[in-house]
Design an enzyme around this catalytic site. Sequence first.
Site, PDB file in Angstrom:
ATOM      1  N   LYS A 257     -13.839   5.194   2.960  1.00 14.03           N
ATOM      2  CA  LYS A 257     -13.375   3.800   3.050  1.00 14.03           C
ATOM      3  C   LYS A 257     -13.455   3.076   1.707  1.00 14.03           C
ATOM      4  CE  LYS A 257     -13.454   3.259   7.989  1.00 14.03           C
ATOM      5  NZ  LYS A 257     -14.085   2.772   9.204  1.00 14.03           N
ATOM      6  N   ARG A 291     -18.412   9.624  12.032  1.00 19.44           N
ATOM      7  CA  ARG A 291     -16.959   9.860  12.144  1.00 19.44           C
ATOM      8  C   ARG A 291     -16.432  10.113  10.737  1.00 19.44           C
ATOM      9  NH1 ARG A 291     -12.255   7.095  11.613  1.00 19.44           N
ATOM     10  NH2 ARG A 291     -10.630   7.480  13.154  1.00 19.44           N
TER      11      ARG A 291
END
Length: 309
Positions: A257, A291
């Site tokens: 991210k 995840r």
Amino acid sequence: MIKGASRDVKPSKIQRFPLILDSGFLILYPMPPRLHRVPYPGGTLVLGRSTVVMGVLNVTPDSFSDGGDWIDPDRALRHARSMVREGARIIDVGGESTRPGSRPVPAAEEIRRVVPVIESLAAEKVLVSIDTSKAAVARAAFRAGAKILNDVTALRGDPAMARAAARAGVAVILMHMKGRPRTMQRNPEYRDVVEEILEFFREILRNAWRAGIERDKIILDPGIGFGKSPEHNLEILRRLDEFCDLGRPLAIGTSRKSFIGRALGRRVDNRVSGTAATVAAAILRGADVVRVHDVREMSDVARMTDLLK
Ligand code: HH2
């Protein structure tokens, strides 16, 4: 054992450790690891022993890090199988990007993307979660064999979602998001990001229970990057242990991210080491499910970090 004056100890830490008062000092003993048994149709996910790696399978043309890579169902399947070989215990299948600025995809298109892949994986006994906020997509995915719902809107995106999940008896990952993907990164503000997410979790746990979803089926996720500044994301990760007080297992999605890119000055295809640091820190502070896109690398990180807990 941790020793210190009582004013140095945060309330959330006190709740998690039995303590003995010793002439003005607190003596804190770590509790044995928390075990959670999360039932889903046909099985149980045991969380708290070893970290569960969830491999991301974006069957989308526009996801932020792998958009277009797995839009072809055969390629998607091959990739899912290799993630399972590399250590993924869950494959999280998504047919709509939720990256900042993304636009919603019609349900029929999302179903067309995800259902064939889920059917094939379920036939191979792979544990599949469906990453969607639309009840129609979730229902189609459950029929195809998905056993876990991963809803980034925490059942608020579609009024029919809670009932769909309750009826199917699936396990449910409920994620915190402030705003909607199209606008969520426009200057998000919090009084105290962790406190606000804790309040949100308490409320959605009540809502889910009222809708007929048993508490033991719920996994919580603070939603890294969803309506948060880079500093909010770091603070959530630094204080992740405070969410353990809710008594539910935690999932976390830091993989590749932009806050990692921002901290290290790395583009999206060069964030594996930064992701590894966040995964290790999250596991040490209580994450049960991670995840990730880079399953081989993060399975090693998870196994090694589990040994250091
Ligand atoms: N992050 C993304 C999507 N789904 N689900 C949970 N529970 N937690 C997350 O942090 C999370 C999530 C975004 O990542 P990705 O799927 O790789 O990108 P995109 O939304 O662009 O498809």
